[in-house]
Design an enzyme around this catalytic site. Structure first.
Site, mmCIF file in Angstrom:
data_model
loop_
_atom_site.group_PDB
_atom_site.id
_atom_site.type_symbol
_atom_site.label_atom_id
_atom_site.label_comp_id
_atom_site.label_asym_id
_atom_site.label_seq_id
_atom_site.Cartn_x
_atom_site.Cartn_y
_atom_site.Cartn_z
ATOM 1 N N ASP A 8 98.135 64.513 42.308
ATOM 2 C CA ASP A 8 97.504 64.002 43.519
ATOM 3 C C ASP A 8 98.272 62.734 43.872
ATOM 4 O O ASP A 8 98.916 62.134 43.012
ATOM 5 C CB ASP A 8 96.020 63.703 43.231
ATOM 6 C CG ASP A 8 95.340 63.009 44.402
ATOM 7 O OD1 ASP A 8 95.462 63.504 45.536
ATOM 8 O OD2 ASP A 8 94.707 61.962 44.174
ATOM 9 N N ASP A 10 97.246 59.654 46.344
ATOM 10 C CA ASP A 10 96.500 58.389 46.425
ATOM 11 C C ASP A 10 95.636 58.181 45.185
ATOM 12 O O ASP A 10 94.806 59.014 44.848
ATOM 13 C CB ASP A 10 95.618 58.380 47.679
ATOM 14 C CG ASP A 10 96.444 58.470 48.958
ATOM 15 O OD1 ASP A 10 97.602 58.018 48.956
ATOM 16 O OD2 ASP A 10 95.925 59.001 49.955
#
Length: 176
Positions: A8, A10
């Site tokens: 992922d 952020d």
């Protein structure tokens, strides 16, 4: 078949919701988290591919254009590459959070599409994220899952940051 780590973006690779930056809507808002280049460099040595899979609802909501998002990802890849860390591809969902698309995590389409494109064995791969939706996406795709954070999660492993998670993934992958 190949092995991969799906990250992922952020909260795993870069800062978000910190004193310095709320959301990353332009390249100047992009700050790597400590230890991330070193962690990715380590993973590069043991996995065939490192991918980024990220929900970017800000595009669908009108906070940034897709062209700007591509600039941010180009900047991210360049900054990592300067430090010897390689991201092989980036998949993102630009749709609004409640658009009902198949690509938005917790859906697993971004992971599955990259796996198909690069001939990746998902059962030998890892999804790393800092939310339950990341973990659910990884589980749906059939990867092992690593949660970055503190709270208890249904992930296979939990670590405070990507740097500390990297060694576990490398060891775990060598055992299987």
């Amino acid at each position: 078949m190949k092995k991969a780590v799906f990250l992922d973006r952020d909260g795993v690779i870069n800062e978000v919701l910190t004193g310095r930056v709320k959301f990353v809507n332009k390249p100047e808002d992009f700050y790597l988290l400590p230890g991330v280049p070193e962690a990715i460099r380590k993973l590069n040595g043991h996995f065939d591919y490192i991918f980024v899979v990220t929900n970017q609802g800000g595009v669908g909501l009108g906070f940034l254009k897709e062209s700007e998002l591509r600039k941010i990802h180009g900047h991210m890849m360049k900054e990592l590459k300067k430090r010897g860390a390689i991201i092989h591809d980036v998949a993102y969902c630009p749709h609004r959070p409640k658009a009902g698309c198949a690509c938005r995590k917790p859906g697993s389409k971004m992971i599955e599409d990259l796996a198909k494109k690069y001939n990746v064995d998902l059962s030998q791969s890892y999804m790393v994220g800092d939310t339950d939706t990341d973990i659910q996406a990884g589980k749906r795709a059939g990867t092992k899952t690593v949660f970055i954070g503190e709270e208890e999660s249904s992930a296979d492993a939990v670590f405070p940051d990507l740097f500390s998670a990297a060694d576990w993934m490398i060891e775990d992958a060598q055992m299987h």
